[in-house]
Design a protein around this motif. Structure first.
Motif, PDB file in Angstrom:
ATOM      1  N   SER A 233       0.807  -1.189  -0.073  1.00 12.43           N
ATOM      2  CA  SER A 233       0.007  -0.056   0.110  1.00 12.43           C
ATOM      3  C   SER A 233       1.005   1.358  -0.066  1.00 12.43           C
ATOM      4  O   SER A 233       0.541   2.313  -0.473  1.00 12.43           O
ATOM      5  CB  SER A 233      -0.969  -0.159   1.198  1.00 12.43           C
ATOM      6  N   ARG A 234       2.026   1.149   0.394  1.00 12.96           N
ATOM      7  CA  ARG A 234       2.933   2.539   0.544  1.00 12.96           C
ATOM      8  C   ARG A 234       4.140   2.190  -0.583  1.00 12.96           C
ATOM      9  O   ARG A 234       4.988   3.219  -0.605  1.00 12.96           O
ATOM     10  CB  ARG A 234       3.495   2.507   2.005  1.00 12.96           C
ATOM     11  N   ALA A 235       4.047   1.332  -1.209  1.00  7.76           N
ATOM     12  CA  ALA A 235       5.155   1.096  -2.532  1.00  7.76           C
ATOM     13  C   ALA A 235       4.673   2.202  -3.435  1.00  7.76           C
ATOM     14  O   ALA A 235       3.754   2.821  -3.821  1.00  7.76           O
ATOM     15  CB  ALA A 235       5.146  -0.207  -3.079  1.00  7.76           C
ATOM     16  N   GLU A 236       5.791   3.150  -3.927  1.00  7.51           N
ATOM     17  CA  GLU A 236       5.793   4.002  -4.763  1.00  7.51           C
ATOM     18  C   GLU A 236       6.575   3.553  -6.238  1.00  7.51           C
ATOM     19  O   GLU A 236       7.849   3.345  -5.927  1.00  7.51           O
ATOM     20  CB  GLU A 236       6.306   5.361  -4.451  1.00  7.51           C
ATOM     21  N   ARG A 237       5.886   3.762  -7.420  1.00  6.52           N
ATOM     22  CA  ARG A 237       6.713   3.351  -8.705  1.00  6.52           C
ATOM     23  C   ARG A 237       7.733   4.347  -8.989  1.00  6.52           C
ATOM     24  O   ARG A 237       7.272   5.725  -8.733  1.00  6.52           O
ATOM     25  CB  ARG A 237       5.730   3.121  -9.615  1.00  6.52           C
ATOM     26  N   VAL A 238       8.710   4.115  -9.672  1.00  6.26           N
ATOM     27  CA  VAL A 238       9.575   5.196 -10.478  1.00  6.26           C
ATOM     28  C   VAL A 238       8.867   5.522 -11.482  1.00  6.26           C
ATOM     29  O   VAL A 238       8.005   4.971 -12.308  1.00  6.26           O
ATOM     30  CB  VAL A 238      10.882   4.564 -11.178  1.00  6.26           C
ATOM     31  N   HIS A 239       8.696   7.042 -12.044  1.00  3.62           N
ATOM     32  CA  HIS A 239       8.198   7.673 -13.001  1.00  3.62           C
ATOM     33  C   HIS A 239       8.957   7.579 -14.077  1.00  3.62           C
ATOM     34  O   HIS A 239       9.872   8.577 -14.134  1.00  3.62           O
ATOM     35  CB  HIS A 239       7.460   8.972 -12.540  1.00  3.62           C
ATOM     36  N   SER A 240       9.052   7.046 -15.230  1.00  3.21           N
ATOM     37  CA  SER A 240       9.736   6.743 -16.226  1.00  3.21           C
ATOM     38  C   SER A 240       9.143   6.121 -17.441  1.00  3.21           C
ATOM     39  O   SER A 240       8.449   5.382 -17.242  1.00  3.21           O
ATOM     40  CB  SER A 240      11.184   5.994 -15.861  1.00  3.21           C
ATOM     41  N   VAL A 241       9.577   6.628 -18.357  1.00  3.11           N
ATOM     42  CA  VAL A 241       9.106   5.997 -19.808  1.00  3.11           C
ATOM     43  C   VAL A 241       9.553   4.671 -20.148  1.00  3.11           C
ATOM     44  O   VAL A 241       8.753   3.682 -20.417  1.00  3.11           O
ATOM     45  CB  VAL A 241       9.500   6.697 -20.996  1.00  3.11           C
ATOM     46  N   ASN A 242      10.867   4.270 -19.600  1.00 10.70           N
ATOM     47  CA  ASN A 242      11.691   2.879 -19.782  1.00 10.70           C
ATOM     48  C   ASN A 242      11.817   2.277 -18.638  1.00 10.70           C
ATOM     49  O   ASN A 242      11.731   0.906 -18.562  1.00 10.70           O
ATOM     50  CB  ASN A 242      12.805   3.199 -20.816  1.00 10.70           C
ATOM     51  N   VAL A 243      12.522   2.815 -17.403  1.00  9.88           N
ATOM     52  CA  VAL A 243      12.828   2.128 -16.270  1.00  9.88           C
ATOM     53  C   VAL A 243      11.635   1.703 -15.702  1.00  9.88           C
ATOM     54  O   VAL A 243      10.773   2.516 -15.414  1.00  9.88           O
ATOM     55  CB  VAL A 243      13.819   2.816 -15.457  1.00  9.88           C
ATOM     56  N   ARG A 244      11.622   0.600 -15.080  1.00 12.65           N
ATOM     57  CA  ARG A 244      10.015  -0.076 -14.261  1.00 12.65           C
ATOM     58  C   ARG A 244      10.884  -0.541 -12.851  1.00 12.65           C
ATOM     59  O   ARG A 244      11.608  -1.363 -12.929  1.00 12.65           O
ATOM     60  CB  ARG A 244       9.702  -1.190 -15.031  1.00 12.65           C
TER      61      ARG A 244
END
Length: 256
Positions: A233-244
């Motif tokens: 619930s507290r995980a935050e994704r990287v905001h990137s076109v390519n990197v996941r």
């Protein structure tokens, strides 16, 4: 970050700032596909930093990759400054962010698949399988761009020479013809055909280092814990076109 910076000869005191700048280069807000002003400024600052580092190594070489590149010569051909700087710039992004995200993805997906996590906790020798299946299932690099030098025919359609092509590595790694039940996270599968590091002359230069780093890091983790849980619930994704991967992945450890 420390590993690639040590190889390049970047002082320890500078590494946190370089990591911050590299993150800005990759960051994209939702809906944005172009490089934002903050990313452009960060890129220019990194270029300036590596230009200064290279100039310093030309004056006083040390035992590091930057110094080696400055004097490298093949059949009388030497690298120009801009080529070396471009390489160092690439390394701070490709040699840092991708491995960091690979580790986060491995932690996340093992937690989401308890039977697989239990298997590596019980048998640390399965760490390599954990790394390889994460590379396939949810690699940190999801796509690559290529420029076609000749016509390519795929599935009855022709992509003409001169075209720009986007290769979806994430999709290739779920191809059911190559990886049966590709949407399952399974450490026992054959991952030898994974596409995560590209292929041919463009095969990832740092593939062996990334694998080594990931194996060492995850093995070291397993020697210290009985288990862990991820606060999804507290995980935050990287905001990137390519990197996941994850910008933040809260984890509760159960120490031995």
């Amino acid at each position: 970050m420390d590993v690639i910076s040590e190889l390049m000869g970047v002082p320890a005191a500078d590494r946190d700032e370089l990591r911050r700048l590299a993150d800005l280069v990759l960051h994209r807000d939702d809906g944005m596909r172009d490089v934002p002003p903050e990313g452009i400024d960060a890129a220019l600052t990194l270029v300036g930093y590596y230009a200064d580092l290279l100039a310093e190594r030309r004056r006083a070489p040390r035992d590091d990759l930057t110094s080696a590149l400055a004097v490298a010569e093949v059949q009388g051909d030497r690298l120009a400054d801009q080529e070396i700087i471009a390489f160092l710039f690439l390394m701070i992004v490709a040699g840092n962010e991708t491995t960091t995200e690979l580790l986060g993805n491995a932690i996340f997906w093992a937690d989401r698949n308890p039977a697989q996590l239990a298997s590596v906790l019980a048998e640390h020798g399965r760490v390599t399988k954990w790394v390889e299946e994460t590379l396939r299932y949810d690699g940190s690099t999801q796509l690559l761009a290529r420029h076609l030098r000749r016509d390519v025919t795929l599935h009855g359609r022709v992509a003409p020479a001169g075209s720009k092509l986007v290769l979806l590595l994430g999709s290739a790694n779920r191809d059911e013809e190559v990886f049966p039940h590709g949407d399952d996270f399974d450490l026992d599968r054959d991952t030898s055909a994974l596409a995560s590091f590209g292929g041919g002359r463009h095969y990832c230069l740092g593939a062996n280092l990334a694998r080594l780093e990931a194996n060492i890091a995850l093995d070291a983790l397993l020697t210290r814990i009985r288990g862990y849980t991820v606060d999804v619930s507290r995980a935050e994704r990287v905001h990137s076109v390519n990197v996941r991967g994850f910008a933040s992945l809260p984890v509760t450890l159960q120490p031995r």
